[in-house]
Design a protein around this motif. Structure first.
Motif, PDB file in Angstrom:
ATOM      1  N   GLY A   1      -1.416   3.596   1.777  1.00  0.00           N
ATOM      2  CA  GLY A   1      -2.237   2.534   2.343  1.00  0.00           C
ATOM      3  C   GLY A   1      -1.707   2.189   3.730  1.00  0.00           C
ATOM      4  O   GLY A   1      -0.498   2.238   3.974  1.00  0.00           O
ATOM      5  N   THR A   2      -2.595   1.841   4.647  1.00  0.00           N
ATOM      6  CA  THR A   2      -2.166   1.638   6.027  1.00  0.00           C
ATOM      7  C   THR A   2      -1.216   0.460   6.175  1.00  0.00           C
ATOM      8  O   THR A   2      -0.238   0.534   6.923  1.00  0.00           O
ATOM      9  CB  THR A   2      -3.384   1.451   6.956  1.00  0.00           C
ATOM     10  OG1 THR A   2      -4.200   0.379   6.462  1.00  0.00           O
ATOM     11  CG2 THR A   2      -4.210   2.728   7.027  1.00  0.00           C
ATOM     12  N   ALA A   3      -1.477  -0.637   5.471  1.00  0.00           N
ATOM     13  CA  ALA A   3      -0.606  -1.808   5.604  1.00  0.00           C
ATOM     14  C   ALA A   3       0.805  -1.490   5.114  1.00  0.00           C
ATOM     15  O   ALA A   3       1.796  -1.833   5.772  1.00  0.00           O
ATOM     16  CB  ALA A   3      -1.191  -2.996   4.842  1.00  0.00           C
ATOM     17  N   GLU A   4       0.904  -0.844   3.953  1.00  0.00           N
ATOM     18  CA  GLU A   4       2.225  -0.498   3.422  1.00  0.00           C
ATOM     19  C   GLU A   4       2.910   0.539   4.304  1.00  0.00           C
ATOM     20  O   GLU A   4       4.133   0.478   4.529  1.00  0.00           O
ATOM     21  CB  GLU A   4       2.089   0.034   1.991  1.00  0.00           C
ATOM     22  CG  GLU A   4       3.401   0.469   1.349  1.00  0.00           C
ATOM     23  CD  GLU A   4       4.398  -0.668   1.186  1.00  0.00           C
ATOM     24  OE1 GLU A   4       5.595  -0.372   1.038  1.00  0.00           O
ATOM     25  OE2 GLU A   4       3.985  -1.854   1.206  1.00  0.00           O
ATOM     26  N   MET A   5       2.136   1.475   4.830  1.00  0.00           N
ATOM     27  CA  MET A   5       2.722   2.492   5.708  1.00  0.00           C
ATOM     28  C   MET A   5       3.315   1.840   6.948  1.00  0.00           C
ATOM     29  O   MET A   5       4.439   2.187   7.385  1.00  0.00           O
ATOM     30  CB  MET A   5       1.647   3.515   6.100  1.00  0.00           C
ATOM     31  CG  MET A   5       2.132   4.652   7.016  1.00  0.00           C
ATOM     32  SD  MET A   5       3.285   5.797   6.221  1.00  0.00           S
ATOM     33  CE  MET A   5       4.833   5.227   6.934  1.00  0.00           C
ATOM     34  N   LEU A   6       2.621   0.907   7.541  1.00  0.00           N
ATOM     35  CA  LEU A   6       3.125   0.226   8.727  1.00  0.00           C
ATOM     36  C   LEU A   6       4.361  -0.612   8.401  1.00  0.00           C
ATOM     37  O   LEU A   6       5.296  -0.682   9.206  1.00  0.00           O
ATOM     38  CB  LEU A   6       2.028  -0.651   9.332  1.00  0.00           C
ATOM     39  CG  LEU A   6       0.865   0.108   9.985  1.00  0.00           C
ATOM     40  CD1 LEU A   6      -0.282  -0.833  10.291  1.00  0.00           C
ATOM     41  CD2 LEU A   6       1.326   0.828  11.256  1.00  0.00           C
ATOM     42  N   ALA A   7       4.379  -1.211   7.233  1.00  0.00           N
ATOM     43  CA  ALA A   7       5.557  -1.989   6.831  1.00  0.00           C
ATOM     44  C   ALA A   7       6.774  -1.085   6.668  1.00  0.00           C
ATOM     45  O   ALA A   7       7.880  -1.413   7.110  1.00  0.00           O
ATOM     46  CB  ALA A   7       5.270  -2.747   5.536  1.00  0.00           C
ATOM     47  N   ARG A   8       6.571   0.059   6.036  1.00  0.00           N
ATOM     48  CA  ARG A   8       7.686   0.995   5.852  1.00  0.00           C
ATOM     49  C   ARG A   8       8.112   1.601   7.191  1.00  0.00           C
ATOM     50  O   ARG A   8       9.305   1.829   7.421  1.00  0.00           O
ATOM     51  CB  ARG A   8       7.300   2.088   4.861  1.00  0.00           C
ATOM     52  CG  ARG A   8       7.051   1.561   3.460  1.00  0.00           C
ATOM     53  CD  ARG A   8       6.990   2.673   2.435  1.00  0.00           C
ATOM     54  NE  ARG A   8       6.567   2.163   1.134  1.00  0.00           N
ATOM     55  CZ  ARG A   8       6.696   2.830  -0.011  1.00  0.00           C
ATOM     56  NH1 ARG A   8       7.244   4.045   0.005  1.00  0.00           N
ATOM     57  NH2 ARG A   8       6.287   2.315  -1.149  1.00  0.00           N
ATOM     58  N   LEU A   9       7.150   1.858   8.060  1.00  0.00           N
ATOM     59  CA  LEU A   9       7.486   2.371   9.389  1.00  0.00           C
ATOM     60  C   LEU A   9       8.376   1.377  10.130  1.00  0.00           C
ATOM     61  O   LEU A   9       9.384   1.759  10.735  1.00  0.00           O
ATOM     62  CB  LEU A   9       6.206   2.636  10.187  1.00  0.00           C
ATOM     63  CG  LEU A   9       6.401   2.976  11.674  1.00  0.00           C
ATOM     64  CD1 LEU A   9       7.213   4.260  11.841  1.00  0.00           C
ATOM     65  CD2 LEU A   9       5.050   3.102  12.370  1.00  0.00           C
ATOM     66  N   GLU A  10       8.020   0.099  10.077  1.00  0.00           N
ATOM     67  CA  GLU A  10       8.829  -0.883  10.794  1.00  0.00           C
ATOM     68  C   GLU A  10      10.248  -0.952  10.238  1.00  0.00           C
ATOM     69  O   GLU A  10      11.214  -1.078  11.002  1.00  0.00           O
ATOM     70  CB  GLU A  10       8.181  -2.262  10.752  1.00  0.00           C
ATOM     71  CG  GLU A  10       8.936  -3.284  11.594  1.00  0.00           C
ATOM     72  CD  GLU A  10       8.103  -4.470  12.014  1.00  0.00           C
ATOM     73  OE1 GLU A  10       8.437  -5.107  13.036  1.00  0.00           O
ATOM     74  OE2 GLU A  10       7.108  -4.775  11.319  1.00  0.00           O
TER      75      GLU A  10
END
Length: 300
Positions: A139-148
């Motif tokens: 999911g995009t939101a979780e992916m961005l959180a993990r990326l950060e």
């Protein structure tokens, strides 16, 4: 052909050692990676250990094959086998009246550099991990959180690869990745041109159709065969991915022996991909990889 073994001697903080050619030698005063000529019949790794002991008084404990570069000087055609030396005993010190200096890749560099060695600096600057996004699964939101979270830990190179997102969602997600990554000094490669991205990553099929590499940005490609890797080398791409190294659904893995056979002698850094995790880094280095390219394992 003059064959030379050369070392990128790196400390844990990333700084590496350069040596200045002493008076009386060809290109005296120029800076280079330490090393020297390979004697006939001598393995390159053994030549490297001998030269570093003679030049710097150190004994190599761990070195890994890296890249092979060729350069034609007025005095001869030189082939340089570069190794990354990460463990040694003794403190490097000049034993042949040469100057030496520890360098940081993002700081002013000793000059002048030997022409054959200058392009190696760009390869040395590449991080050991190349992370590939997995938004379609997470999911995009979780992916961005993990990326950060990974950016906070020092991640410096990422590819946006989202074939399962629709075009509009992929474009929006790419913009979010680029903006977030750049706040942390991380470079972003994309599959299609995107304003603000740092480079392009080609599939193997795209690579074989490519006539010239793009200028002013990073360029990389996925490879599965020696012919594809040679194409990436001929185009002077910045790096390549080679796999599947250990696993891939529906494809036979190369294994580290197969990976090493294809990567041997590459003039550009090669990342291993396909079922690899951070625990495989040493095996990858021994097989000639620059580092690991990971999808799921980068975000665990």
């Amino acid at each position: 052909m003059i064959e030379v073994a050369a070392a990128a001697i790196q400390r844990p903080d990333g700084r590496f050692l350069l040596a200045q050619r002493p008076p009386g030698k060809v290109y005296a005063g120029y800076w280079e990676f330490p090393g020297g000529k390979i004697e006939p019949g001598e393995p390159a790794e053994r030549a490297l250990a001998r030269e570093l002991h003679e030049e710097l008084g150190i004994d190599v404990r761990a070195c890994y094959p890296w890249i092979t570069r060729e350069y034609v000087y007025p005095h001869g055609h030189v082939r340089l086998y570069f190794f990354r030396v990460l463990e040694w005993s003794g403190e490097p010190h000049p034993r042949e009246d040469q100057a030496i200096a520890w360098q940081a890749i993002d700081a002013a560099m000793a000059a002048p550099m030997l022409p054959a060695n200058a392009p190696v600096l760009a390869s040395l600057a590449l991080p050991q991990e190349y992370a590939i996004t997995d938004a379609a699964r997470l999911g995009t939101a979780e992916m961005l959180a993990r990326l950060e979270r990974r950016l906070e830990q020092g991640l410096k190179l990422v590819q946006v690869r989202e074939p399962d997102l629709d075009a509009r969602s992929r474009e929006l997600f790419t913009g979010q990745v680029v903006g977030l990554a750049h706040r942390y000094g991380c470079k972003v490669l994309v599959k299609q041109a995107y304003t603000g991205a740092d480079g392009l990553h080609y599939t193997a099929a795209e690579l074989m159709r490519l006539e010239r590499r793009p200028k002013g940005m990073l360029a990389a490609a996925s490879c599965h065969t020696r012919g594809e890797l040679e194409r990436a080398m001929a185009l002077e791409l910045d790096f390549a991915l080679l796999g599947p190294a250990l696993e891939k659904h529906g494809a036979a893995p190369l294994g580290w022996g197969g990976f090493a056979a294809i990567a041997r002698g590459s003039s550009i850094p090669v990342y291993a991909i396909g079922g690899v995790t951070p625990a495989d880094m040493q095996s990858a280095w021994r097989a000639g990889a620059h580092g690991l390219a990971m999808i799921r394992a980068s975000w665990r």
